[in-house]
Structures are given as C-alpha cells and as structure tokens.
Design a protein around this motif. Structure first.
Motif, short mmCIF file in Angstrom:
data_model
loop_
_atom_site.label_atom_id
_atom_site.label_comp_id
_atom_site.label_asym_id
_atom_site.label_seq_id
_atom_site.Cartn_x
_atom_site.Cartn_y
_atom_site.Cartn_z
N HIS A 135 -10.18 27.65 10.40
CA HIS A 135 -9.37 26.71 11.17
C HIS A 135 -10.20 25.99 12.23
O HIS A 135 -9.97 24.82 12.51
CB HIS A 135 -8.15 27.40 11.79
CG HIS A 135 -8.45 28.58 12.65
ND1 HIS A 135 -8.56 29.86 12.14
CD2 HIS A 135 -8.66 28.68 13.99
CE1 HIS A 135 -8.80 30.70 13.12
NE2 HIS A 135 -8.86 30.02 14.26
N HIS A 136 -11.19 26.67 12.82
CA HIS A 136 -12.07 26.00 13.78
C HIS A 136 -12.91 24.92 13.09
O HIS A 136 -13.09 23.82 13.64
CB HIS A 136 -13.00 27.02 14.44
CG HIS A 136 -12.32 27.93 15.40
ND1 HIS A 136 -12.51 29.30 15.40
CD2 HIS A 136 -11.42 27.69 16.38
CE1 HIS A 136 -11.77 29.85 16.35
NE2 HIS A 136 -11.10 28.89 16.96
N ARG A 137 -13.39 25.23 11.90
CA ARG A 137 -14.24 24.27 11.17
C ARG A 137 -13.43 23.04 10.75
O ARG A 137 -13.93 21.91 10.78
CB ARG A 137 -14.87 24.95 9.95
CG ARG A 137 -15.84 26.08 10.32
CD ARG A 137 -16.38 26.75 9.07
NE ARG A 137 -17.21 27.90 9.38
CZ ARG A 137 -18.53 27.85 9.62
NH1 ARG A 137 -19.15 26.68 9.60
NH2 ARG A 137 -19.21 28.94 9.89
N LEU A 138 -12.18 23.25 10.35
CA LEU A 138 -11.34 22.13 9.96
C LEU A 138 -11.01 21.24 11.16
O LEU A 138 -11.00 20.00 11.05
CB LEU A 138 -10.05 22.64 9.30
CG LEU A 138 -10.23 23.31 7.94
CD1 LEU A 138 -8.91 23.93 7.46
CD2 LEU A 138 -10.74 22.32 6.90
N LEU A 139 -10.74 21.86 12.29
CA LEU A 139 -10.51 21.07 13.50
C LEU A 139 -11.76 20.28 13.88
O LEU A 139 -11.68 19.10 14.26
CB LEU A 139 -10.10 21.99 14.67
CG LEU A 139 -8.71 22.62 14.61
CD1 LEU A 139 -8.52 23.57 15.78
CD2 LEU A 139 -7.62 21.54 14.64
N ALA A 140 -12.92 20.93 13.78
CA ALA A 140 -14.18 20.25 14.12
C ALA A 140 -14.47 19.10 13.17
O ALA A 140 -15.16 18.14 13.54
CB ALA A 140 -15.33 21.26 14.10
N ALA A 141 -13.92 19.17 11.95
CA ALA A 141 -14.12 18.10 10.97
C ALA A 141 -13.21 16.90 11.23
O ALA A 141 -13.29 15.90 10.51
CB ALA A 141 -13.90 18.63 9.56
N GLY A 142 -12.35 17.04 12.21
CA GLY A 142 -11.50 15.92 12.58
C GLY A 142 -10.05 16.02 12.15
O GLY A 142 -9.28 15.08 12.35
#
Length: 353
Positions: free
Chosen positions: A293-300
C-alpha cells in the motif's frame, strides 16, 4: 448430537454474522467517545498517512461483536449442531483470540517492545496448540498429505498463528484496508468451511466477517476510528485459527492449502517486506514504507484506489480458493473476480506515475 440439516446450520451462521455486525455498529461510536475523553488517540507523523489525531481502539468493538455473536449462538443452542469435539475448538480459538486482543490492546495503551509482543504471542499460540488448534498435516508435492509429529506440528503452528497475526497487523496502514481484506477473507473461509462441513470454523468466520465488515462503516476512508493493534491481532489470530480448525484439519490436499490461498495477499506482502529489509541489512521489525500500500501511494494512486485495488486482489485469490475447493460455480466466481481485478489493474496503470 447428530449432525443437523444444512439449513439449520446456515441459520445460526447468519445469526452470528448479523449479531456481530449490529454490535460493532452500535458500540463503535461509544468506544470512540470514551477514547477521546481519555485522550487515547494516535497522533499523525512518521509513516502514518492520517493528518489528525485518531482513536485507535476500534478493535474493542470488533472483539465485542464477534464474542457477543458466539455467545448468543451458544445460548440459543447453536453449539448443539456441532460434532462433539468441535465446541472445544471454538472456545480454543475464541480464548486465544481474546489473549491476542489483550496483547494488542496493551500495546495500544502502553506500548510494548517488538520482542515482548513476539514473546507473548508465542506463549499464547503455544497454549492454543496445546488445546487442539494444531496443524496436523502438510501437503508435499508428489507425496500427498503427510501427518506431522508433534515436534514438527508445534513450531509450524506457532509460526502460522503468530505470522498471520502480524501479517494482518502490518497491512493495517490505510483506512479500511485491514478490515476490508479480513472481511473478504472471512467470508471466503465461511463459504468454504460450510461447503466442507466444518460448522465450528464457519461460526467463527461468520462472527468475524460481520464484525470486520460492520466496522468499515466507521473505518473506510475517510476513517473515523482505527482498529489498533488490539483489533488487528485479534483478527489475524482468528483468521489463522479458523484456517487450522476448519480447513487444515480436513484430510484433503486441496483443503490443506486453502488458508494460504485465501490469505495470500497479507502473507506475500509480509514475506516480501521481510526479505527486502533483510536484503538491505535491516531488521525485519524495522518500520518503513516498503509495504504494497505504501508503494502504490508513492506511485501516485489515491488512498481509495489503493485500498480498492488490494480488495480486488484479495477477492481474486479468494475466488481461486472457491474454485480450488470445488464449490459449485466456483470457476464462474473466479472469472468474475478476474474481470474485476483486470479493471482495477487498468485503473491503477492509468493513474500511476
């Protein structure tokens, strides 16, 4: 007592689901009010994505909902539909869940070190194994089912119970994420357990599903309250316990692997994070932003799209489990979930940087 017809079994499971959901819906505002008055709030900052103080004791409501549901089913004679040895297993998972809830609640209120949390979790998981919450079989490729001796069953069960507890705790990083993922998994476990004539496990799954899905009324983005460690520890242990007493105890190769398929999303997320941390020379318990979920948020991606995408992943693996278990129309469910995942994946690619 002799095993009762399917319709009576289903009625008690429906009662457990509804009672748990209603109790959660009614008690959560009171828990929030009491916590705000006592100053028990989670402050923003660091890895946290919320921007204002939030109550993190929603797990109290989830636990009360599930426990109330099971007690009402027991009081109305619902446990009488179970095979003689299954009532004992229900109380084993329920009391173990209570202990894990209290460990998490103590962490929410006072803060416990990672070592102390793991130590206490290991003690409770060992006690649960001792009363029958045991992984007794393992599926080995080309060899089929192999019965495990106690000296192997004990550590494997401990790793499963403690590991699954922390896997749910680790994905509890966005509004509604852990509650929704757990609710979907509990519904799938309920369906599979009923199909495989495991009413005891299905009762616990029904109560947990009602509680977690009812909690989404207050926890979905924008959240009004968090479940906290008490809630995530209780949910994680209970899901793991349902898998052990309901599916792993069924002597079929397909049944043994079903809990790992149903809970694949939190399991793989936790495994990937641990490997990544170790590969970078860090402790596996070091908090960071390596989760999916952190990586998806960081992807925008937006908060809601991230959560809904992970929901669709969980629903997809759950539908695969339904098909794998041989449930009627299971393949149709899997195809429908695949279409939904394809759509949400397209949305993710469209919005990601």
């Amino acid at each position: 007592m002799p095993y009762q017809p399917f319709d009576l079994v289903s009625l008690y499971h429906l009662v457990a689901f509804i009672v748990s959901a209603v109790v959660v819906l009614c008690t959560t505002p009171w828990v929030k009010k009491i916590a705000l008055k006592s100053g028990r709030v989670d402050l923003p900052g660091g890895r946290k994505v919320h921007s204002q103080p939030m109550v993190r004791l929603g797990g109290v409501s989830i636990f009360l909902g599930a426990l109330s549901a099971l007690l009402i089913v027991w009081w109305t004679g619902g446990f009488g539909i179970l095979p003689p040895d299954k009532e004992y297993e229900i109380w084993g998972v329920t009391i173990g869940g209570l202990a894990f809830f209290l460990i998490g609640l103590a962490d929410d209120l006072f803060g416990l070190s990672p070592f102390m949390r793991l130590f206490l979790q290991g003690i409770v998981a060992g006690a649960a194994w001792n009363v029958g919450v045991q992984i007794e079989f393992i599926s080995i490729p080309f060899a089929g089912l192999v019965t495990l001796p106690d000296w192997i069953s004990f550590p494997i069960t401990i790793v499963w119970l403690v590991g699954m507890t922390n896997a749910i705790n680790w994905i509890d990083g966005l509004d509604g994420l852990a509650a929704g993922v757990s609710g979907i998994a509990a519904v799938v476990m309920l369906t599979v357990s009923l199909f495989m004539h495991q009413p005891a496990a299905a009762l616990i799954a029904a109560a947990l599903a009602g509680g977690t899905l009812g909690f989404l009324r207050y926890n979905f983005n924008p959240a009004q309250i968090f479940m906290g460690d008490g809630g995530s520890y209780y949910i994680g242990f209970t899901l793991a316990g349902v898998g052990v007493i309901g599916l792993v105890k069924t002597t079929a190769v397909t049944a043994v692997v079903l809990p790992y398929i149903i809970l694949a999303v939190p399991i793989l997320d936790m495994s990937a994070v641990i490997v990544d941390r170790l590969r970078n020379g860090k402790s596996p318990f070091t908090a960071d932003k390596r989760h999916l979920h952190h990586r998806l948020l960081a992807a925008g991606l937006s908060h809601r799209l991230t959560v809904l995408f992970i929901y669709s992943l969980t629903l997809w693996v759950g539908s695969i489990a339904l098909a794998f278990a041989g449930i009627p129309s299971g393949i149709a469910y899997a195809l429908g979930a695949t279409a939904l995942l394809s759509y949400t994946s397209w949305k993710v690619m469209k919005h990601a940087r």
